[in-house]
Write an enzyme that holds these catalytic residues in place. Sequence first.
Site, PDB file in Angstrom:
ATOM      1  N   LEU A   1       0.716  -1.201   0.228  1.00  0.00           N
ATOM      2  CA  LEU A   1      -0.069   0.011   0.290  1.00  0.00           C
ATOM      3  C   LEU A   1       1.210   1.773   0.398  1.00  0.00           C
ATOM      4  CD1 LEU A   1      -2.926   1.400   0.516  1.00  0.00           C
ATOM      5  CD2 LEU A   1      -2.329   1.416   3.077  1.00  0.00           C
ATOM      6  N   ASP A   2       0.711   1.731  -0.983  1.00  0.00           N
ATOM      7  CA  ASP A   2       1.308   3.500  -0.906  1.00  0.00           C
ATOM      8  C   ASP A   2       2.924   2.776  -0.918  1.00  0.00           C
ATOM      9  OD1 ASP A   2      -1.472   4.339  -1.251  1.00  0.00           O
ATOM     10  OD2 ASP A   2      -1.270   4.910   1.350  1.00  0.00           O
TER      11      ASP A   2
END
Lengths: 280, 280, 280, 280
Positions: free
Chosen positions: B224-225
Amino acid sequence: MEQRILLTECSDGVGLIAKVTGVCFKYNFNVIRQDQYASHEDKKFFMRSVLEGDFSVSENFLAEVKSNLPADAKVRLNDAQARRKLAVLVTKEAHCLGDLLMKSYSGALNADIVMVAGNYPDLGDLAAKFNVPFHCISHEGISREEHEEEMCRLIDSYNPDYVVLAKYMRILSPKMVAHFPLGKLINIHHSFLPAFIGAKPYQQAFDRGVKIIGATAHFVTDNLDEGPIIEQDVIKVNHRYSAQSMARAGRDVERLVLMRALNKILSDKVFIHSNKTVVF
Amino acid sequence: MEQRILLTECSDGVGLIAKVTGVCFKYNFNVIRQDQYASHEDKKFFMRSVLEGDFSVSENFLAEVKSNLPADAKVRLNDAQARRKLAVLVTKEAHCLGDLLMKSYSGALNADIVMVAGNYPDLGDLAAKFNVPFHCISHEGISREEHEEEMCRLIDSYNPDYVVLAKYMRILSPKMVAHFPLGKLINIHHSFLPAFIGAKPYQQAFDRGVKIIGATAHFVTDNLDEGPIIEQDVIKVNHRYSAQSMARAGRDVERLVLMRALNKILSDKVFIHSNKTVVF
Amino acid sequence: MEQRILLTECSDGVGLIAKVTGVCFKYNFNVIRQDQYASHEDKKFFMRSVLEGDFSVSENFLAEVKSNLPADAKVRLNDAQARRKLAVLVTKEAHCLGDLLMKSYSGALNADIVMVAGNYPDLGDLAAKFNVPFHCISHEGISREEHEEEMCRLIDSYNPDYVVLAKYMRILSPKMVAHFPLGKLINIHHSFLPAFIGAKPYQQAFDRGVKIIGATAHFVTDNLDEGPIIEQDVIKVNHRYSAQSMARAGRDVERLVLMRALNKILSDKVFIHSNKTVVF
Amino acid sequence: MEQRILLTECSDGVGLIAKVTGVCFKYNFNVIRQDQYASHEDKKFFMRSVLEGDFSVSENFLAEVKSNLPADAKVRLNDAQARRKLAVLVTKEAHCLGDLLMKSYSGALNADIVMVAGNYPDLGDLAAKFNVPFHCISHEGISREEHEEEMCRLIDSYNPDYVVLAKYMRILSPKMVAHFPLGKLINIHHSFLPAFIGAKPYQQAFDRGVKIIGATAHFVTDNLDEGPIIEQDVIKVNHRYSAQSMARAGRDVERLVLMRALNKILSDKVFIHSNKTVVF
């Protein structure tokens, strides 16, 4: 391994990168960084190549590069570590000189400040802190021509690579400008040129009510504040700023812009191209 | 004259520029712009060359370039004018999609938006204004897996070159990420990563009392990210900003950062290098 | 005419500005600049008023202001010209200390640097140039506790208004933090917090492949790098930057951010509000 | 609770803030945000107060405020939620109009675009997408005076609060300027004024070799590009930019600067002060 910087300038044409890097390859020089630019309007080619290798056996290298290029080619091979000599001209404001001295002292500027000269004595104490010779040549009581001649003699006696006008608040005559080759005189002007050319740019900015102010580092030519621009930056201001507080706020951007321009020049990343610059 | 973009990636070594540009010269292709980078830490070489010439007789050109390079070389030759196809995923916020549609419409984005899909119907009206097909696939009442499968089928049916997550407020499962090759999924995250990873970054920024907020465009990976960052920018905020007004102010930087990243990608100026990017 | 700065902090309520400025008016003090802020979330009121007038007859002024405000009000009246005393802690990096010394020397910082202390002797020579006492308290061979106690005794002996950690590369223990009132210890951290908390932020930034790096000035609290943020700024970087060149480029933003924070503090423009700041 | 914005302008003097906020307090209006400025050079006072309270019983409030102020005072009380009407003039470039339409549509601009008028028909299709009336008044075959008269009649028929020149590439005659009160006509100029006044600023910027380009939003007065500046911003360029690519890159800063200026105006945060602005 040793590093050299190869600087190439010539008329544009097909195959220039191949020709230059071909010679580099032949001499077993690794190109560890390269930037090139070909101007669309007047077909000029500029290239900066950082080479790594054994340069002790490279006697014919430059000649061979040149023989592959158009007749107007200028080719230089600089030592990437060479520490250049700067002469700095000042008047009364300390911030640009202070930054130059501090950065040279701390190793953040790859140059030696060999002397500081001012038309006022104010900054002599600051130069002395860093053991840099300071000369005051007052402009009072003598003609502009005499003043400039004395200044040029003084500068020449130090044989600097560059002369930095670090808030030197006098306009250079065409004669003094012509005394130095183009590219040797670097000025920091306290506005984002071409806005507010000439005297008192912060007062002009205040009177106009602008919301940004700036600074411009440029090479000096005959035309006041019209030489090739190297670097510019701005900061935001608002209605609360007086001309004085704009000047105060502007000092940080002035010294940063000057320092960035010098770092680019000292890394051989700046080419002069007509009245503009190519900055890699 | 026709223009093509030659993209080269391989292990670094001496003479790579000479070898590639030598073949270009042989085929009489003029290199009108070239950028190259060799990474210090893992010795990878990346080069983007804009070539001009007559490509109708260039059948063997790519093969000849490749034969001069290390075995791991990837070489591509792209049409500089080619208009790529974008699929855009959205939720409810209009600003990124709006900019994409407007710029594609006005010619400021060199791509066609072939479809917009959302997990809410809110932005269908906006897509319709620009005659772009809109599909709402609600995530309600179905499993994450079903939702993603349907979404992937839909995307695939349009065969886009890139999938842009334009404030698509759902976290993609590793399975969905793996459905697309690395470099095809582009996300805009509303913080200057790695600060404020995950949900509600503006609330996090408000709670921490930061003085700058930002946005990050990155390729999507499993984490994530944490995919390779393409472009970032920030704006200043102060104590007067609530989390809501930060979000409002942040929209401009989000859409600008996404647009700059896309323009770089669409110009073939972005290489993925491990978990980072090289952006020329 | 004389200028004083009136600083007001209390629970928010209707009529606070009227009440305070009403007393100012009664004493014939002209409010030449005023900023105020009321927090939405916890209903606190902050106001900074620059007053001009004859303060020789103002004995009861502060008491009268206070009597008009809620019981929790803190009210101060500072001399706008007062020159505060700074103690500066350093390790080996010269750029922040250099800027502090230069700006104090040239009048661009409204404070006196009364002493510099380092855990290494490296910056003694720089302090000496500006005739500022330098003390080296090596952390070697003694416990953290002993080192901090000696440092605190030294600092206290100079009775400074603020202690500036100008790239002091040691983490302060809660005990040392508690030795000073909140708001007295100011740190410059070399990242845009909360990204890259802790050690080697430039290495972390390089490893993550970010496109911006930054600096944060904050008050020091028990939690490492988590105190109230005063000022932040960033610069752009790209794939060509190593961790080392990020560190080099970051120095300018570090010193600028620290200096801006200090100028705000020295102008009484900074209020601490829970774990955030109000900066007028 | 209801919010109103109280705007005060008058000659400066002691006690103005106390007088105005005193009346607010009397009427039990809470000042939830206030900004004030007194000019040093010509002693003018400007204040914007956001008030919260019950305005149904405030009939005499404004009169009472005014009675406490100097005779030249101008006092207004605006509804903070009021949605103003904009007329937009355009020529051929879509980016500023596009942003206005998109932001008005998505709720990010607190105004209605009541009509768009152009001297070319090009942007009619774009206006139609957002159901905004578009009128083309060609300047061909009629005199400047006739063209302007027709344009003014058209604008007046919509009774807009502001007229936005969103890349309207015609110079307004003094007569047309005089047709509207000062402050009603807002222009976006594609340079950081006062640099590059007049035609083709990007070509001028290219010819000069600047390293930054910018945009300026200003109120329109008789003197071309010399009206009070509301907002300015810049972006960096380099030697690779042609005049055309500067123009392309400049579009983003043009639309952002225009939008920021409009948001400030629509929030009643802009006062005109001689030939400058006070922007809170």
